[in-house]
Design a protein around this motif. Structure first.
Motif, PDB file in Angstrom:
ATOM      1  N   GLY A 131      -7.136   4.294   1.556  1.00 27.18           N
ATOM      2  CA  GLY A 131      -6.349   4.846   2.695  1.00 27.18           C
ATOM      3  C   GLY A 131      -7.470   4.915   4.125  1.00 27.18           C
ATOM      4  O   GLY A 131      -7.036   5.129   4.844  1.00 27.18           O
ATOM      5  N   PHE A 184       1.052  -1.314  -0.525  1.00 24.46           N
ATOM      6  CA  PHE A 184       0.078  -0.018  -0.362  1.00 24.46           C
ATOM      7  C   PHE A 184       0.991   1.146   0.282  1.00 24.46           C
ATOM      8  O   PHE A 184       0.561   2.262  -0.955  1.00 24.46           O
ATOM      9  CB  PHE A 184      -1.242  -0.279   1.332  1.00 24.46           C
ATOM     10  N   HIS A 202      -8.001   2.644  12.164  1.00 30.48           N
ATOM     11  CA  HIS A 202      -6.683   2.558  13.199  1.00 30.48           C
ATOM     12  C   HIS A 202      -7.047   3.358  13.784  1.00 30.48           C
ATOM     13  O   HIS A 202      -6.598   3.339  15.136  1.00 30.48           O
ATOM     14  CB  HIS A 202      -5.397   2.924  12.517  1.00 30.48           C
ATOM     15  N   CYS A 218      -8.218   2.380   6.282  1.00 34.03           N
ATOM     16  CA  CYS A 218      -7.258   2.489   7.609  1.00 34.03           C
ATOM     17  C   CYS A 218      -7.767   3.172   8.249  1.00 34.03           C
ATOM     18  O   CYS A 218      -7.558   2.750   9.633  1.00 34.03           O
ATOM     19  CB  CYS A 218      -6.162   2.000   6.301  1.00 34.03           C
ATOM     20  N   LYS A 219      -7.663   4.472   8.407  1.00 29.99           N
ATOM     21  CA  LYS A 219      -7.196   5.525   9.091  1.00 29.99           C
ATOM     22  C   LYS A 219      -8.532   5.383   9.724  1.00 29.99           C
ATOM     23  O   LYS A 219      -8.636   4.964  11.486  1.00 29.99           O
ATOM     24  CB  LYS A 219      -6.835   6.677   8.280  1.00 29.99           C
TER      25      LYS A 219
END
Ligand code: ASC
Length: 150
Positions: A137, A47, A144, A140-141
């Motif tokens: 992305g 990534f 997380h 992902c954030k």
């Protein structure tokens, strides 16, 4: 067919079915933690290579991005089986287990987003890759923020 042949065949079927539902089996919690962290490490490496292209830090090479997006898409299905009960720890927040429906939903969104990124990457349209990368992305954030220790 003799009885012990039937028993052997039955055992083989049960083993095959169990393997199909969760093919990674872990002897110890640390094995599950190591497995999921390893997958995320390799996934994050690919990534990150796409990120460099999207940010203009590396030249766009269609085949390279397509390969990295395929790695991300393939690996995206693997970590979740390694968050079973009793495998708390590593970088995972307790909410992975206490809010598992939300975690699962995040995992599903991530897999859809990286599948779209892979589609864009295989077609080779950099503008579409950038859009799909941004969306991936974000998944992902989001995950997380809620589920990964800082
Ligand atoms: C990365 C990486 C993430 C995501 C996230 C996107 O390259 O390691 O966790 O992108 O930062 O916002």
């Amino acid at each position: 067919m003799k009885l012990h042949h039937i028993l052997l065949a039955t055992t083989a079927t049960v083993v095959a079915l169990s393997a199909g539902s969760a093919f990674a089996q872990f002897q110890k919690p640390e094995d599950a933690i190591k497995y999921r962290q390893s997958v995320f490490t390799v996934l994050g490496n690919s990534f990150g290579k796409i990120a460099a292209v999207v940010k203009g830090e590396a030249p766009y090479n269609k085949d390279e991005v397509a390969k990295n997006a395929a790695v991300v898409a393939t690996l995206s299905s693997l970590p979740w089986q390694a968050f079973g009960s009793g495998t708390e720890g590593g970088k995972a927040q307790p909410e992975v287990w206490s809010d598992s429906a939300k975690f699962k939903s995040n995992a599903e969104k991530m897999q859809l987003a990286v599948a779209s990124l892979n589609t864009a990457a295989q077609s080779g349209d950099l503008d579409n890759i950038k859009k799909a990368f941004g969306a991936a992305g974000q998944t992902c954030k989001t995950c997380h923020d809620d589920f990964k220790k800082k």
